[in-house]
Motif scaffolding. Structure first.
Motif, PDB file in Angstrom:
ATOM      1  N   ALA A 235      -8.590  -1.275 -10.056  1.00  0.00           N
ATOM      2  CA  ALA A 235      -7.517  -0.368  -9.657  1.00  0.00           C
ATOM      3  C   ALA A 235      -7.421  -0.286  -8.138  1.00  0.00           C
ATOM      4  O   ALA A 235      -8.386  -0.545  -7.415  1.00  0.00           O
ATOM      5  CB  ALA A 235      -7.773   1.020 -10.236  1.00  0.00           C
ATOM      6  N   CYS A 236      -6.251   0.101  -7.644  1.00  0.00           N
ATOM      7  CA  CYS A 236      -6.039   0.236  -6.200  1.00  0.00           C
ATOM      8  C   CYS A 236      -7.018   1.246  -5.601  1.00  0.00           C
ATOM      9  O   CYS A 236      -7.555   1.029  -4.509  1.00  0.00           O
ATOM     10  CB  CYS A 236      -4.600   0.654  -5.930  1.00  0.00           C
ATOM     11  N   ASP A 237      -7.270   2.342  -6.309  1.00  0.00           N
ATOM     12  CA  ASP A 237      -8.210   3.353  -5.802  1.00  0.00           C
ATOM     13  C   ASP A 237      -9.587   2.746  -5.558  1.00  0.00           C
ATOM     14  O   ASP A 237     -10.258   3.072  -4.572  1.00  0.00           O
ATOM     15  CB  ASP A 237      -8.326   4.517  -6.796  1.00  0.00           C
ATOM     16  N   GLN A 238     -10.009   1.861  -6.465  1.00  0.00           N
ATOM     17  CA  GLN A 238     -11.310   1.222  -6.299  1.00  0.00           C
ATOM     18  C   GLN A 238     -11.284   0.249  -5.126  1.00  0.00           C
ATOM     19  O   GLN A 238     -12.258   0.136  -4.372  1.00  0.00           O
ATOM     20  CB  GLN A 238     -11.712   0.483  -7.574  1.00  0.00           C
ATOM     21  N   ALA A 239     -10.166  -0.451  -4.942  1.00  0.00           N
ATOM     22  CA  ALA A 239     -10.042  -1.377  -3.816  1.00  0.00           C
ATOM     23  C   ALA A 239     -10.146  -0.620  -2.491  1.00  0.00           C
ATOM     24  O   ALA A 239     -10.786  -1.087  -1.538  1.00  0.00           O
ATOM     25  CB  ALA A 239      -8.719  -2.130  -3.897  1.00  0.00           C
ATOM     26  N   ILE A 240      -9.531   0.555  -2.425  1.00  0.00           N
ATOM     27  CA  ILE A 240      -9.594   1.378  -1.211  1.00  0.00           C
ATOM     28  C   ILE A 240     -11.019   1.881  -0.986  1.00  0.00           C
ATOM     29  O   ILE A 240     -11.521   1.896   0.149  1.00  0.00           O
ATOM     30  CB  ILE A 240      -8.607   2.553  -1.312  1.00  0.00           C
ATOM     31  N   ALA A 241     -11.688   2.283  -2.071  1.00  0.00           N
ATOM     32  CA  ALA A 241     -13.080   2.744  -1.955  1.00  0.00           C
ATOM     33  C   ALA A 241     -13.972   1.619  -1.443  1.00  0.00           C
ATOM     34  O   ALA A 241     -14.882   1.848  -0.624  1.00  0.00           O
ATOM     35  CB  ALA A 241     -13.571   3.245  -3.309  1.00  0.00           C
ATOM     36  N   ASN A 242     -13.716   0.399  -1.903  1.00  0.00           N
ATOM     37  CA  ASN A 242     -14.482  -0.755  -1.419  1.00  0.00           C
ATOM     38  C   ASN A 242     -14.304  -0.931   0.088  1.00  0.00           C
ATOM     39  O   ASN A 242     -15.270  -1.170   0.824  1.00  0.00           O
ATOM     40  CB  ASN A 242     -14.020  -2.030  -2.130  1.00  0.00           C
ATOM     41  N   ASP A 271      -8.708  -8.055  -0.371  1.00  0.00           N
ATOM     42  CA  ASP A 271      -8.587  -7.551  -1.742  1.00  0.00           C
ATOM     43  C   ASP A 271      -7.603  -6.388  -1.809  1.00  0.00           C
ATOM     44  O   ASP A 271      -6.792  -6.289  -2.734  1.00  0.00           O
ATOM     45  CB  ASP A 271      -9.953  -7.073  -2.249  1.00  0.00           C
ATOM     46  N   GLN A 272      -7.694  -5.499  -0.821  1.00  0.00           N
ATOM     47  CA  GLN A 272      -6.816  -4.329  -0.821  1.00  0.00           C
ATOM     48  C   GLN A 272      -5.354  -4.749  -0.745  1.00  0.00           C
ATOM     49  O   GLN A 272      -4.495  -4.184  -1.433  1.00  0.00           O
ATOM     50  CB  GLN A 272      -7.160  -3.400   0.348  1.00  0.00           C
ATOM     51  N   ILE A 273      -5.064  -5.750   0.066  1.00  0.00           N
ATOM     52  CA  ILE A 273      -3.685  -6.241   0.148  1.00  0.00           C
ATOM     53  C   ILE A 273      -3.250  -6.824  -1.191  1.00  0.00           C
ATOM     54  O   ILE A 273      -2.153  -6.538  -1.690  1.00  0.00           O
ATOM     55  CB  ILE A 273      -3.547  -7.302   1.259  1.00  0.00           C
ATOM     56  N   ALA A 274      -4.129  -7.644  -1.789  1.00  0.00           N
ATOM     57  CA  ALA A 274      -3.782  -8.304  -3.053  1.00  0.00           C
ATOM     58  C   ALA A 274      -3.556  -7.298  -4.173  1.00  0.00           C
ATOM     59  O   ALA A 274      -2.691  -7.492  -5.030  1.00  0.00           O
ATOM     60  CB  ALA A 274      -4.881  -9.290  -3.438  1.00  0.00           C
ATOM     61  N   ILE A 275      -4.328  -6.222  -4.170  1.00  0.00           N
ATOM     62  CA  ILE A 275      -4.283  -5.264  -5.276  1.00  0.00           C
ATOM     63  C   ILE A 275      -3.310  -4.118  -5.011  1.00  0.00           C
ATOM     64  O   ILE A 275      -2.569  -3.696  -5.906  1.00  0.00           O
ATOM     65  CB  ILE A 275      -5.698  -4.717  -5.548  1.00  0.00           C
ATOM     66  N   CYS A 276      -3.295  -3.621  -3.776  1.00  0.00           N
ATOM     67  CA  CYS A 276      -2.494  -2.432  -3.457  1.00  0.00           C
ATOM     68  C   CYS A 276      -1.208  -2.754  -2.709  1.00  0.00           C
ATOM     69  O   CYS A 276      -0.301  -1.922  -2.647  1.00  0.00           O
ATOM     70  CB  CYS A 276      -3.309  -1.453  -2.613  1.00  0.00           C
ATOM     71  N   GLY A 277      -1.153  -3.937  -2.092  1.00  0.00           N
ATOM     72  CA  GLY A 277      -0.020  -4.247  -1.234  1.00  0.00           C
ATOM     73  C   GLY A 277      -0.260  -3.748   0.186  1.00  0.00           C
ATOM     74  O   GLY A 277      -1.235  -3.050   0.474  1.00  0.00           O
ATOM     75  N   ASP A 278       0.657  -4.111   1.087  1.00  0.00           N
ATOM     76  CA  ASP A 278       0.522  -3.726   2.503  1.00  0.00           C
ATOM     77  C   ASP A 278       1.913  -3.674   3.123  1.00  0.00           C
ATOM     78  O   ASP A 278       2.252  -4.448   4.022  1.00  0.00           O
ATOM     79  CB  ASP A 278      -0.372  -4.742   3.228  1.00  0.00           C
ATOM     80  N   ALA A 279       2.719  -2.760   2.621  1.00  0.00           N
ATOM     81  CA  ALA A 279       4.128  -2.696   3.008  1.00  0.00           C
ATOM     82  C   ALA A 279       4.318  -2.514   4.507  1.00  0.00           C
ATOM     83  O   ALA A 279       5.230  -3.100   5.107  1.00  0.00           O
ATOM     84  CB  ALA A 279       4.823  -1.564   2.249  1.00  0.00           C
ATOM     85  N   ASP A 280       3.472  -1.720   5.154  1.00  0.00           N
ATOM     86  CA  ASP A 280       3.655  -1.451   6.583  1.00  0.00           C
ATOM     87  C   ASP A 280       2.829  -2.373   7.476  1.00  0.00           C
ATOM     88  O   ASP A 280       2.866  -2.264   8.702  1.00  0.00           O
ATOM     89  CB  ASP A 280       3.323   0.009   6.906  1.00  0.00           C
ATOM     90  N   GLY A 281       2.062  -3.286   6.877  1.00  0.00           N
ATOM     91  CA  GLY A 281       1.310  -4.265   7.652  1.00  0.00           C
ATOM     92  C   GLY A 281       0.066  -3.736   8.338  1.00  0.00           C
ATOM     93  O   GLY A 281      -0.568  -4.455   9.118  1.00  0.00           O
ATOM     94  N   VAL A 282      -0.329  -2.505   8.041  1.00  0.00           N
ATOM     95  CA  VAL A 282      -1.492  -1.906   8.706  1.00  0.00           C
ATOM     96  C   VAL A 282      -2.778  -2.651   8.358  1.00  0.00           C
ATOM     97  O   VAL A 282      -3.624  -2.906   9.225  1.00  0.00           O
ATOM     98  CB  VAL A 282      -1.616  -0.414   8.324  1.00  0.00           C
ATOM     99  N   ILE A 283      -2.922  -3.015   7.097  1.00  0.00           N
ATOM    100  CA  ILE A 283      -4.149  -3.702   6.676  1.00  0.00           C
ATOM    101  C   ILE A 283      -4.225  -5.083   7.315  1.00  0.00           C
ATOM    102  O   ILE A 283      -5.284  -5.503   7.805  1.00  0.00           O
ATOM    103  CB  ILE A 283      -4.211  -3.813   5.139  1.00  0.00           C
ATOM    104  N   GLN A 284      -3.104  -5.788   7.347  1.00  0.00           N
ATOM    105  CA  GLN A 284      -3.097  -7.116   7.956  1.00  0.00           C
ATOM    106  C   GLN A 284      -3.430  -7.032   9.440  1.00  0.00           C
ATOM    107  O   GLN A 284      -4.108  -7.920   9.992  1.00  0.00           O
ATOM    108  CB  GLN A 284      -1.736  -7.782   7.763  1.00  0.00           C
ATOM    109  N   ALA A 285      -2.985  -5.968  10.094  1.00  0.00           N
ATOM    110  CA  ALA A 285      -3.295  -5.792  11.513  1.00  0.00           C
ATOM    111  C   ALA A 285      -4.803  -5.653  11.724  1.00  0.00           C
ATOM    112  O   ALA A 285      -5.361  -6.182  12.701  1.00  0.00           O
ATOM    113  CB  ALA A 285      -2.568  -4.566  12.057  1.00  0.00           C
TER     114      ALA A 285
END
Length: 403
Positions: A235-242, A271-285
């Motif tokens: 789940a996305c919540d688990q990806a964020i916790a990771n 993983d977080q991008i793959a599972i939760c997405g990254d609409a605002d690009g913050v994770i990719q940054a």
């Protein structure tokens, strides 16, 4: 209000409606809607995947009994498609236990069973009984067989396996897969690794499907577990916790474990991008800002070679040789390659003489006033001090031993 049609299988004695059931050797017969139906031809076949089909034919009509294992036992039809009974009438209409009855139809009792009582390996024949209630595709019309018998029906296609898979085998496999799945989601884990979880989940689903195939699923409980496993993605919540845990370990990393912790952080951000997405690009940054490298392969990550902390690796040159530290494999210019300078058990640099400069940045490692390069630290000049001079033979080379 829709009227419910109650269909009841009446299990009568071996003799019904005045027709005597006669044993031929071999034989395939049963009571179809309380009238004797007797096959004129009969055979058994085993497919490449080890499934058994026993067939009886009477002119244009036929009965096909299918089970997923070549083992003696009782197989309940209707719970899974791999255990089924089909009847094809003289007009080519197929009635099957895999066709579900219309919602207006109530069933009592269950759809039936196939019992393999004896497998004669020598003569390659099968003996047993059957009863079933089968529906056409509409689910409204049915045909019932009771008191079914197949006796010494010969195998004409395929081979009887030496070690056929059984329900017990499937149960053991499902139990083992359940243990592995539970381990992959244990609360004792620092991280729920998405790849490991996906593998454990997929294996568990496969084992449950195998259990359905060989044991049936009358109550639907196995299918419920399969459905709840979903697409085997965390789940996305688990990806964020990771990511939260990985970031915590990353920011507290030392030279000795930085590259591992950085790579770990990168993995969970991806993983977080793959599972939760990254609409605002913050994770990719965050990913783009990471530098997990060690460009000069000296065991000191690039991130630790910016000594003045200005974010520019090019203006840090400890030995003044014109090569910035992140590209210099001998940062202090003492003739000992940085990768061979003294480290503790965790791979972190140490400061032998306690002067505040760790050895890989100190050109006088033992603080005796004699530069390391002048203490015969590397007689053969390969940068590795494994041949360093040890004048007093005490196991400590001169360049690390104060005078």
């Amino acid at each position: 209000m829709k009227k419910l049609i109650l269909l009841t299988l009446v299990f009568v004695t071996l003799f019904s409606c005045g027709d005597d059931v006669e044993f031929n050797d071999p034989a395939f017969q049963g009571d179809r809607e309380n009238e004797l139906w007797r096959a004129k031809a009969y055979s058994a076949s085993i497919s490449e995947n080890g499934f058994l089909t026993i067939t009886g034919i009477n002119n244009a009509e036929s009965v096909h009994l299918k089970v997923p294992s070549i083992t003696e036992g009782t197989y309940v039809v209707g719970s899974v498609n791999t255990i089924s009974a089909d009847y094809v009438d003289g007009f080519g209409v197929t009635y099957s236990t895999t066709n579900r009855p219309d919602e207006s139809v109530s069933l009592y009792p269950e759809l039936g069973e196939i019992v393999i009582e004896e497998i004669d390996v020598t003569s390659k024949t099968f003996t047993g009984t059957y009863r079933f209630l089968a529906f056409d595709e509409s689910g409204l019309n049915s045909v019932g067989f009771t008191n079914g018998i197949f006796h010494r029906v010969p195998l004409i296609s395929g081979e009887i396996p030496n070690n056929a898979t059984t329900c017990v085998d499937a149960q053991i496999a499902a139990d083992d897969a359940a243990i592995a799945y539970s381990a992959a989601v244990s609360t004792d884990l620092e991280f729920i690794n998405s790849a490991e979880y996906a593998t454990a989940c997929a294996n568990y689903k496969d084992a449950l499907i195998m259990k359905q195939t060989f044991c049936g699923d009358e109550t639907g409980s196995i299918q419920t577990i399969i459905d709840n496993l979903g697409d085997c993605q965390i789940a996305c919540d688990q990806a964020i916790a990771n990511v939260t845990e990985a970031e915590s370990q990353y920011v507290t990393a030392t030279i000795g474990n930085f590259m591992d912790k950085c790579a770990q952080y990168l993995l969970y951000l991806e993983d977080q991008i793959a599972i939760c997405g990254d609409a605002d690009g913050v994770i990719q940054a965050k990913i783009d800002a990471l530098d997990c490298g060690d460009d000069d392969a000296d065991s000191i990550p690039n991130a630790f070679e910016d000594f003045n902390g200005d974010g520019n690796l090019e203006n840090d040159d400890t030995d003044g040789d014109g090569i910035p530290n992140y590209l210099d494999n001998d940062d202090d210019g003492d003739g000992i390659l940085t990768i061979y300078e003294s480290k503790d058990e965790n791979g972190n640099p140490i400061d032998t003489d306690g002067d505040g400069d760790v050895d890989y940045l100190d050109n006088d490692d033992d603080g005796d006033g004699i530069l390391t390069i002048n203490e015969n630290a590397d007689p053969n000049g390969d940068g590795n001090p494994d041949d360093a001079l040890d004048t007093d033979g005490d196991g400590v080379p001169d360049y690390l031993q104060p005078a």
